[in-house]
Design a protein around this motif. Sequence first.
Motif, PDB file in Angstrom:
ATOM      1  N   SER A  32      21.501   6.787  -2.667  1.00 14.74           N
ATOM      2  CA  SER A  32      20.377   5.846  -2.578  1.00 14.74           C
ATOM      3  C   SER A  32      19.025   6.520  -2.316  1.00 14.74           C
ATOM      4  O   SER A  32      17.980   5.936  -2.595  1.00 14.74           O
ATOM      5  CB  SER A  32      20.646   4.803  -1.488  1.00 14.74           C
ATOM      6  OG  SER A  32      20.881   5.434  -0.257  1.00 14.74           O
ATOM      7  N   VAL A  33      19.032   7.730  -1.754  1.00 16.17           N
ATOM      8  CA  VAL A  33      17.757   8.412  -1.488  1.00 16.17           C
ATOM      9  C   VAL A  33      17.722   9.683  -2.323  1.00 16.17           C
ATOM     10  O   VAL A  33      18.719  10.406  -2.399  1.00 16.17           O
ATOM     11  CB  VAL A  33      17.602   8.795   0.009  1.00 16.17           C
ATOM     12  CG1 VAL A  33      16.200   9.341   0.279  1.00 16.17           C
ATOM     13  CG2 VAL A  33      17.883   7.623   0.913  1.00 16.17           C
ATOM     14  N   GLU A  34      16.583   9.939  -2.921  1.00 15.60           N
ATOM     15  CA  GLU A  34      16.522  11.067  -3.857  1.00 15.60           C
ATOM     16  C   GLU A  34      16.808  12.418  -3.188  1.00 15.60           C
ATOM     17  O   GLU A  34      17.548  13.230  -3.716  1.00 15.60           O
ATOM     18  CB  GLU A  34      15.154  11.096  -4.537  1.00 15.60           C
ATOM     19  CG  GLU A  34      15.093  12.213  -5.551  1.00 15.60           C
ATOM     20  CD  GLU A  34      14.288  11.876  -6.780  1.00 15.60           C
ATOM     21  OE1 GLU A  34      13.448  10.971  -6.701  1.00 15.60           O
ATOM     22  OE2 GLU A  34      14.504  12.545  -7.809  1.00 15.60           O
TER      23      GLU A  34
ATOM     24  N   ALA B 214       0.844  -1.203   0.000  1.00 13.87           N
ATOM     25  CA  ALA B 214       0.000   0.000   0.000  1.00 13.87           C
ATOM     26  C   ALA B 214       0.877   1.250   0.000  1.00 13.87           C
ATOM     27  O   ALA B 214       0.594   2.229  -0.713  1.00 13.87           O
ATOM     28  CB  ALA B 214      -0.918  -0.010   1.226  1.00 13.87           C
ATOM     29  N   LEU B 215       1.954   1.205   0.770  1.00 13.59           N
ATOM     30  CA  LEU B 215       2.862   2.363   0.823  1.00 13.59           C
ATOM     31  C   LEU B 215       3.565   2.561  -0.515  1.00 13.59           C
ATOM     32  O   LEU B 215       3.693   3.684  -1.003  1.00 13.59           O
ATOM     33  CB  LEU B 215       3.899   2.167   1.934  1.00 13.59           C
ATOM     34  CG  LEU B 215       3.370   2.409   3.346  1.00 13.59           C
ATOM     35  CD1 LEU B 215       4.300   1.792   4.377  1.00 13.59           C
ATOM     36  CD2 LEU B 215       3.240   3.907   3.613  1.00 13.59           C
ATOM     37  N   MET B 216       4.017   1.456  -1.104  1.00 14.29           N
ATOM     38  CA  MET B 216       4.720   1.559  -2.388  1.00 14.29           C
ATOM     39  C   MET B 216       3.785   2.098  -3.473  1.00 14.29           C
ATOM     40  O   MET B 216       4.207   2.870  -4.335  1.00 14.29           O
ATOM     41  CB  MET B 216       5.239   0.178  -2.830  1.00 14.29           C
ATOM     42  CG  MET B 216       6.194  -0.490  -1.872  1.00 14.29           C
ATOM     43  SD  MET B 216       7.780   0.301  -1.742  1.00 14.29           S
ATOM     44  CE  MET B 216       8.552  -0.272  -3.211  1.00 14.29           C
ATOM     45  N   ASN B 217       2.516   1.680  -3.406  1.00 14.59           N
ATOM     46  CA  ASN B 217       1.560   2.103  -4.439  1.00 14.59           C
ATOM     47  C   ASN B 217       1.009   3.499  -4.202  1.00 14.59           C
ATOM     48  O   ASN B 217       0.428   4.096  -5.102  1.00 14.59           O
ATOM     49  CB  ASN B 217       0.367   1.128  -4.500  1.00 14.59           C
ATOM     50  CG  ASN B 217       0.803  -0.236  -5.019  1.00 14.59           C
ATOM     51  OD1 ASN B 217       1.802  -0.325  -5.726  1.00 14.59           O
ATOM     52  ND2 ASN B 217       0.076  -1.281  -4.653  1.00 14.59           N
TER      53      ASN B 217
ATOM     54  N   TYR C 213      15.074   1.581   5.061  1.00 16.10           N
ATOM     55  CA  TYR C 213      13.906   2.106   4.335  1.00 16.10           C
ATOM     56  C   TYR C 213      14.143   2.199   2.829  1.00 16.10           C
ATOM     57  O   TYR C 213      13.384   2.857   2.117  1.00 16.10           O
ATOM     58  CB  TYR C 213      13.522   3.480   4.900  1.00 16.10           C
ATOM     59  CG  TYR C 213      13.084   3.426   6.353  1.00 16.10           C
ATOM     60  CD1 TYR C 213      12.127   2.507   6.768  1.00 16.10           C
ATOM     61  CD2 TYR C 213      13.627   4.276   7.307  1.00 16.10           C
ATOM     62  CE1 TYR C 213      11.727   2.437   8.092  1.00 16.10           C
ATOM     63  CE2 TYR C 213      13.232   4.223   8.645  1.00 16.10           C
ATOM     64  CZ  TYR C 213      12.284   3.289   9.018  1.00 16.10           C
ATOM     65  OH  TYR C 213      11.886   3.224  10.328  1.00 16.10           O
ATOM     66  N   SER C 214      15.193   1.518   2.379  1.00 11.78           N
ATOM     67  CA  SER C 214      15.575   1.590   0.968  1.00 11.78           C
ATOM     68  C   SER C 214      14.409   1.207   0.046  1.00 11.78           C
ATOM     69  O   SER C 214      13.737   0.206   0.260  1.00 11.78           O
ATOM     70  CB  SER C 214      16.761   0.642   0.775  1.00 11.78           C
ATOM     71  OG  SER C 214      16.962   0.412  -0.570  1.00 11.78           O
ATOM     72  N   GLY C 215      14.196   1.984  -0.971  1.00 12.80           N
ATOM     73  CA  GLY C 215      13.146   1.705  -1.950  1.00 12.80           C
ATOM     74  C   GLY C 215      11.784   2.214  -1.527  1.00 12.80           C
ATOM     75  O   GLY C 215      10.837   2.227  -2.312  1.00 12.80           O
TER      76      GLY C 215
ATOM     77  N   PHE D  94       4.242  11.556  -1.218  1.00  7.56           N
ATOM     78  CA  PHE D  94       5.692  11.743  -1.062  1.00  7.56           C
ATOM     79  C   PHE D  94       6.046  11.138   0.291  1.00  7.56           C
ATOM     80  O   PHE D  94       5.349  11.368   1.290  1.00  7.56           O
ATOM     81  CB  PHE D  94       5.983  13.244  -1.084  1.00  7.56           C
ATOM     82  CG  PHE D  94       7.434  13.601  -1.114  1.00  7.56           C
ATOM     83  CD1 PHE D  94       8.167  13.525  -2.295  1.00  7.56           C
ATOM     84  CD2 PHE D  94       8.071  14.060   0.034  1.00  7.56           C
ATOM     85  CE1 PHE D  94       9.506  13.882  -2.323  1.00  7.56           C
ATOM     86  CE2 PHE D  94       9.406  14.420   0.008  1.00  7.56           C
ATOM     87  CZ  PHE D  94      10.126  14.331  -1.174  1.00  7.56           C
ATOM     88  N   LYS D  95       7.122  10.341   0.349  1.00  6.47           N
ATOM     89  CA  LYS D  95       7.438   9.622   1.600  1.00  6.47           C
ATOM     90  C   LYS D  95       8.783  10.078   2.163  1.00  6.47           C
ATOM     91  O   LYS D  95       9.785  10.066   1.455  1.00  6.47           O
ATOM     92  CB  LYS D  95       7.462   8.115   1.348  1.00  6.47           C
ATOM     93  CG  LYS D  95       6.084   7.547   1.012  1.00  6.47           C
ATOM     94  CD  LYS D  95       6.151   6.381   0.053  1.00  6.47           C
ATOM     95  CE  LYS D  95       4.887   6.294  -0.785  1.00  6.47           C
ATOM     96  NZ  LYS D  95       5.143   5.857  -2.155  1.00  6.47           N
ATOM     97  N   VAL D  96       8.725  10.432   3.420  1.00  3.97           N
ATOM     98  CA  VAL D  96       9.920  10.961   4.097  1.00  3.97           C
ATOM     99  C   VAL D  96      10.164  10.164   5.376  1.00  3.97           C
ATOM    100  O   VAL D  96       9.223   9.915   6.135  1.00  3.97           O
ATOM    101  CB  VAL D  96       9.705  12.440   4.513  1.00  3.97           C
ATOM    102  CG1 VAL D  96      10.973  13.017   5.135  1.00  3.97           C
ATOM    103  CG2 VAL D  96       9.249  13.290   3.348  1.00  3.97           C
ATOM    104  N   ALA D  97      11.403   9.784   5.636  1.00  2.00           N
ATOM    105  CA  ALA D  97      11.738   9.188   6.944  1.00  2.00           C
ATOM    106  C   ALA D  97      12.657  10.139   7.704  1.00  2.00           C
ATOM    107  O   ALA D  97      13.468  10.843   7.096  1.00  2.00           O
ATOM    108  CB  ALA D  97      12.439   7.841   6.750  1.00  2.00           C
ATOM    109  N   VAL D  98      12.504  10.150   9.010  1.00  2.93           N
ATOM    110  CA  VAL D  98      13.393  10.944   9.869  1.00  2.93           C
ATOM    111  C   VAL D  98      14.235   9.956  10.673  1.00  2.93           C
ATOM    112  O   VAL D  98      13.699   9.006  11.261  1.00  2.93           O
ATOM    113  CB  VAL D  98      12.586  11.848  10.836  1.00  2.93           C
ATOM    114  CG1 VAL D  98      13.532  12.710  11.666  1.00  2.93           C
ATOM    115  CG2 VAL D  98      11.596  12.713  10.070  1.00  2.93           C
ATOM    116  N   SER D  99      15.528  10.160  10.706  1.00  5.12           N
ATOM    117  CA  SER D  99      16.405   9.198  11.398  1.00  5.12           C
ATOM    118  C   SER D  99      16.269   9.288  12.920  1.00  5.12           C
ATOM    119  O   SER D  99      16.386  10.372  13.490  1.00  5.12           O
ATOM    120  CB  SER D  99      17.866   9.439  11.028  1.00  5.12           C
ATOM    121  OG  SER D  99      18.665   8.527  11.753  1.00  5.12           O
TER     122      SER D  99
END
Length: 338
Positions: free
Chosen positions: A283-285, A216-219, A260-262, A223-228
């Motif tokens: 690896s991250v845009e 569901a997340l991939m589809n 969280y790659s990909g 815009f997806k952001v992770a915070v370390s």
Amino acid sequence: MNEPLKIVLLSGGVGGAKMAEGFAFSRFSEQFSVIGNVADDQDFHGLWVSPDIDTLTYTLAEEIDTDKGWGLQAESSRVLDQLKKLGADTWMYLGDKDFATHIYRTELRKQGVRPSEIAAKIARSYGVKTPIILPTDSCIQNKVMTDSGWIDFQDYFVKHACRPDVLDFKIAGIEDATATPESLKAIEEADLIVIAPSNPVVSIKPILSVPGMTEALMNASAFKVAVSPLINGETVKGPADQMMKVAGYRGDVIGVADFYSGLIDAFVIDQVDRSAVSELSASVEHVLATDTLMFSRQNKIRLAETIVHVYQAARQQGCCSGYSSSHLSSGSGRKIAV
Ligand code: GDP
């Protein structure tokens, strides 16, 4: 007038709740919702305790014990003292007011009410406006492998204070779990999905591992952001750095990005890890180094608004290139102004 941004946060307990507070009290709160972790749930004294969901609820209700980062303010422990007197195991601190939440939750579960509805009812009673969504209504539980075999997560985390060497992890019940319609809808409709600076292994992975959730997340068009959650190769609190290594990742921002790659379009790291930006950009845009340590309401809001700014700048860049900044770099060599 523009529609308010639909923002969804994937969150664990203490670290995630700080991020949730930032969004909930920012100017982007109107369509903000949180998907919380239920894999730390455990039975105590016959009551179903859901630590991460309660931390989110109490934080957003502004009733959290801010010194501890969990539990309610102005607690007492008369029930726990009495239980101790009776010979019960009382290593898990549950305050008197907090007990009411667990009694109420357990009673409704016995009546067959969906855990998602119970969480929503409790949040409403506490005056929380932000929807706190469960990823699943199924029972999933983190287990930790130590020298003495598999133990419950709270036994490792609280009873043994993270002392035993961790050899492995598993999430009991995950294969048979079903994603809630609320979580899938929130993900599908979101403009921006943020992975909080929570423990990737025991807080975020249980959400991502619910069957259908990662797809569901991939589809999702969001815009997806992770915070370390790791700063300078260390956790702010808790064992996430060690757990990352056991899970086969580096215990630093590079490891979190690999985890969280990909999945993510952007990664926010602390400014002390600024030197990792160029490696991460492969690896991250989009990678942003900024101040991610949250202590005051003000800097929680500032971080939340910075994340929205990253999203807005990236979206804008999608249609009109030419932005430049020394702060945010993108893997494709583009720069975004923040
Ligand atoms: P738990 O379920 O209660 O363990 O809480 P979480 O999984 O949500 O959060 C634990 C993680 O939050 C730890 O790895 C901490 O390093 C991280 N954390 C806590 N406070 C902060 C903060 O202010 N900034 C950042 N970047 N990470 C934080």
